[in-house]
Design an enzyme around this catalytic site. Structure first.
Site, short mmCIF file in Angstrom:
data_model
loop_
_atom_site.label_atom_id
_atom_site.label_comp_id
_atom_site.label_asym_id
_atom_site.label_seq_id
_atom_site.Cartn_x
_atom_site.Cartn_y
_atom_site.Cartn_z
N ILE A 528 -27.35 0.35 -7.07
CA ILE A 528 -26.61 0.38 -8.34
C ILE A 528 -25.20 -0.21 -8.19
O ILE A 528 -24.44 -0.27 -9.16
CB ILE A 528 -26.51 1.82 -8.89
CG1 ILE A 528 -25.88 2.75 -7.85
CG2 ILE A 528 -27.88 2.32 -9.31
CD1 ILE A 528 -25.67 4.17 -8.35
N LYS A 550 -23.65 6.01 -0.85
CA LYS A 550 -22.93 4.81 -0.40
C LYS A 550 -23.17 4.64 1.10
O LYS A 550 -22.83 5.51 1.90
CB LYS A 550 -21.44 4.95 -0.68
CG LYS A 550 -20.62 3.71 -0.28
CD LYS A 550 -19.14 3.99 -0.28
CE LYS A 550 -18.60 4.11 -1.68
NZ LYS A 550 -17.11 4.20 -1.68
N ASP A 646 -6.36 1.35 -5.13
CA ASP A 646 -7.42 0.43 -5.57
C ASP A 646 -7.92 0.82 -6.95
O ASP A 646 -9.12 0.93 -7.19
CB ASP A 646 -8.56 0.41 -4.56
CG ASP A 646 -9.45 -0.83 -4.71
OD1 ASP A 646 -9.00 -1.80 -5.35
OD2 ASP A 646 -10.58 -0.82 -4.20
#
Length: 852
Positions: A528, A550, A646
């Site tokens: 995804i 992840k 980020d």
């Protein structure tokens, strides 16, 4: 008769002028000394005659030394005859030049030649010119090695030759250059070049870096100057024969932070000097090439072209920047800022205005004092967005960096304090080094044995834990400890500085078999997302829990620091608007993180590039508010706070109810301690979102997240990518383009067409005002995340009032009743707006405190 007399007078003046020119030329020639050291023959190089120092001379003498020659030189053939000979010395060596009063460029040429019983690469010597120390315990090979590293990275064709250049004012009748070898060592010199220079090449009053236009007097008549760097920016090497003063100009790319940050440009017509007193500053070749930011797609135009130079700490430096506007034929087209060592040296810099037109060669000098603790000098040029120039760009044609003497010394402070011939001191240093080395080896051996023993015991305990407790496990991080109760409950224990253990349920230690089962052996159909860390899979655990997994790229060893940072951050962070970490896996060299699954994916996927239902204006506001709450918690939820580093729309995830949550903490950093204002760190983040001040200074603050969030706000309202190279030049960078439209009052022309007619104009105006404040060029001018959050909630309040007002207008109720927060009340929309205006006037308006 009067006409005839006037003609005679003019002819007389012309005659005197011609005679004076010949006299001047003769003086200049008589004061030029070109010495071919270690030779009794004269050689011609680039049309200039170099005299052998072993042949009888009348205008200079040499005291001693050994004549040496070597035919192995493989550099520029024109200089071969000059560098195949040298004068070696094992005791003091003097060159005395007679009648040399004036200003001079002194150049000492060094090429390590091979000669029996002497190793030029190990030479160590000092040089003094008329009492001014030029170098101390100087090693030629070391300097050549450093020079080569830049030459190779820049593509320069420089050979293994070193030329040390100095600018000196000689007030005595004789000019004496003395060479002193270190005790037990030797030295050498291949050529000496003394070239007269007009006294207008340098001036005493120079702009001080960070001085807001103030000038400093350098008193150059009493100081020596060493040329540290001389670069032809955006162009190729310039040889000595191409410069009237025989200067050599190198290539700049090897010194750039990012070599492609500036595109090379060339002139389209002839270049001339802006004034007569600048003709000797640099050859026109320097001004015919440049670097400009306008066409680069490597970095955004909001950032700078940056050059980094190694310098000797503790000295004063003169920085000369050369400019020539090659593209624009009128003023206010290219306006930029100049930063030297992170200080603003000039703003509103318009080359066209300062030089007096297009294709006019011009230079500007700056003076800077480098701290004894700093060995680097940064030169950065970037756009000045507040000037209204037609392009956000910068330009530079050439640069020179000169070191100024201090107390009669130009030698590096690292060697200046050494006493020549202090053999006892060197012996003590040597034995101290040997002792330290032996002690280090012993300590290292003990550490290796301890680590081996600990690793063996840890592997044994881990194997036992796997066999006895397949569920919740302990993951060891820096200083992590647990007790027996913690291990049974599956808690991660983090030892704090005062000694006790605070336990937090951070997640399960999954086996690799469980991860593979959840992802169908990492089936690509379940991917995804893909990021710098690796792929993200949609997974389903054995108990039916949906998760996002992840996985770091197994082919790469990068990402360990981010992996640990993510676990460390999420182990102590809990907030409704931060993505929760469920667990992790580090089996068989895998690095895997398991998160709660976010049903609606990234914010970016709902803005553009997909086929998802577009978000309403109210949904977008609520998402921005949720993300702002998460960031505000990061900045204020702990003693030092946490800087995400980020922030972007792909790191804002949405759950099944479109609640926004901040994700991806791999680059996060703890904020500055109370006594500091920033965290000094390497620049990391995503282009398009990077804070230009952070990029420029490598100083990270919470305001860096605020800048990135400002970009997110414009991305939310415009629904387009932050960098799109396919668009016209002015529109490539979303933040830049949106700021232009915002200041021109035309932001409505570029907002997402899906929002047309669905938003309150007043709420959009306030929303855009917040985004504009977030994108202020300097961090101190930006609001805090708390202030941003407050104003976004106010924007939502305005929009809801507008929605209810519209609903009231369309209602069939005769009394125009309006439902607000579930309570019917007449005229409620107007009350909400009045209340909001009252709150706005309390002092927390968008006119943020510049001191924040």
């Amino acid at each position: 008769m009067k006409v005839q007399g006037l003609e005679l007078e003019i002819m007389g003046l012309l005659f005197l002028f011609v005679i004076s020119m010949f006299v001047r030329t003769g003086e200049a020639e008589s004061k030029t000394f070109l010495i071919n050291c270690g030779s009794n023959a004269s050689v011609n190089v680039d049309g200039r005659r170099w005299l052998g120092d072993s042949a009888p001379q009348t205008n200079f003498t040499v005291s001693s030394g050994i004549v040496a020659s070597d035919s192995s030189f493989n550099g520029d053939l024109a200089y071969a005859s000059l560098y195949r000979t040298a004068r070696l010395f094992t005791q003091s060596l003097n060159y005395t030049f007679k009648g040399a009063t004036g200003n001079y460029f002194l150049r000492l040429h060094f090429y390590p030649i091979s000669f029996p019983a002497y190793n030029a690469n190990e030479s160590l010597f000092s040089v003094v010119a008329n009492g001014l120390k030029l170098v101390s315990e100087f090693n030629v090979a070391g300097e050549i090695s450093a020079k080569r590293s830049h030459s190779e990275s820049s593509g320069s064709n420089s050979s293994a030759v070193l030329i040390k250049e100095y600018f000196l004012t000689v007030n005595a009748a004789d000019f004496v250059i003395e060479f002193f070898p270190a005790k037990g060592s030797s030295g050498f010199v291949n050529a000496i070049e003394i070239v007269p220079v007009v006294d207008t090449l340098f001036v005493d009053l120079v702009n001080k870096v960070g001085g807001n236009g103030a000038k400093s007097s350098l008193d150059l008549s009493k100081r020596g100057i060493e040329t540290m760097y001389r670069l032809n920016v955006g162009g190729s090497d310039i040889k000595a024969s191409q410069d009237e003063l025989q200067r050599m100009w190198g290539v700049d790319s090897g010194y750039m932070l990012t070599a492609n940050a500036g595109a090379e440009i060339k002139n389209r017509s002839s270049v001339t000097y802006a004034s007569d007193n600048q003709t000797l500053a640099a050859p026109l070749l320097v001004y015919e090439t440049a670097r400009s930011m306008s066409n680069t797609q490597v970095l955004e135009k909001m950032f700078n072209m940056s050059w980094k130079f190694e310098v000797d700490p503790g000295f004063d430096y003169l920085i000369r920047l050369h400019f020539c506007e090659l593209e624009f034929g009128k003023a206010n087209q290219r306006i930029f800022r100049i930063y030297i060592n992170n200080q603003t040296s000039a703003d509103h810099f318009d080359v066209f205005v300062r030089a007096g037109g297009k294709n006019k060669a011009y230079y500007q000098d700056y003076f800077d004092v480098v701290s004894p603790k700093i060995s680097t000098l940064w030169i950065q040029l970037g756009p000045d967005p507040g000037t209204g120039a037609s392009v956000t760009d910068a330009l530079l044609n050439g640069l020179e960096i000169f070191k100024l003497s201090k107390n009669g010394n130009l030698a590096s402070t690292e060697t200046f304090g050494l006493k020549e011939g202090n053999k006892a001191s060197r012996s003590r240093i040597l034995w101290a080094g040997i002792g330290a080395g032996i002690a280090s080896i012993a300590i290292l051996a003990v550490l290796v044995m301890l680590i081996f023993s600990f690793s063996k015991r840890w592997r044994s305990e881990r194997a036992d834990a796997k066999n006895s407790s397949p569920g919740w496990r302990l993951f060891f991080l820096c200083g992590a400890i647990t007790n027996g109760t913690d291990k049974e409950k599956g808690y991660l224990g983090i030892q704090n500085p005062v000694g006790f253990t605070a336990t937090t349920r951070v997640g399960r230690w999954f086996t690799l078999a469980e991860i593979k089962a959840a992802t169908n052996c990492f089936d690509d159909n379940l991917v995804i997302g893909i990021g710098g860390f690796g792929k993200v899979y949609k997974g389903k655990m054995e108990d039916g829990t949906r998760v996002a997994i992840k996985r770091a790229n197994p082919q790469s060893e990068q990402g360990l620091a981010e992996f640990e940072a993510e676990i460390e951050m999420l182990s102590r962070l809990r907030h409704r608007h931060l993505v929760s970490l469920i667990g992790f896996c580090e089996e068989q060299n895998e690095m895997i993180l398991v998160y709660e699954y976010m049903e609606n994916g990234t914010l970016r996927s709902h803005l553009f590039g997909g086929k998802l239902q577009p978000l309403s204006w109210k949904q977008r506001l609520e998402i921005c508010i949720g993300a702002a709450r998460g960031l505000h918690y990061l900045h204020t939820g702990s003693e030092r706070g946490i800087i995400h580093r980020d922030v972007k729309t792909t790191n804002i995830l949405l759950d099944e109810n479109f609640v926004a949550k901040i994700s991806d903490f791999g680059l996060s950093k703890a904020g500055p301690a109370l006594e500091h204002t920033h965290v000094s760190t390497a620049v990391k983040g995503s282009f398009g979102y990077l804070d230009p001040e952070y990029f420029r200074r490598q100083q990270l603050t919470e305001k860096s997240d605020v800048y990135s969030f400002g970009v997110v706000l414009f991305e939310v309202v415009c629904a387009r990518s932050v960098i799109n190279p396919s668009l016209p030049r002015d529109e490539i960078n979303l933040a830049e383009w949106a700021m232009i439209c915002q200041r021109q009052g035309s932001l409505g022309n570029i907002i997402d067409p899906q929002l047309q007619g669905q938003y309150s104009p007043e709420s959009l105006k306030k929303f855009a005002g917040i985004a504009e404040k977030c994108l202020a060029d300097e961090g101190k001018s930006r609001p805090t995340m708390g202030e941003v959050l407050w104003h976004l909630e106010y924007v939502l309040q305005l929009h809801e009032a507008w929605l209810h007002a519209n609903a009231g207008e369309n209602s069939s109720c005769s009394n125009h009743m309006l439902q607000v927060n579930g309570t019917p009340d007449e005229g409620k929309a107007e009350e909400v707006q009045q209340a909001a205006r009252a709150v706005e006037n309390t002092g927390s308006s968008l006119k943020m405190n510049d001191g924040e």
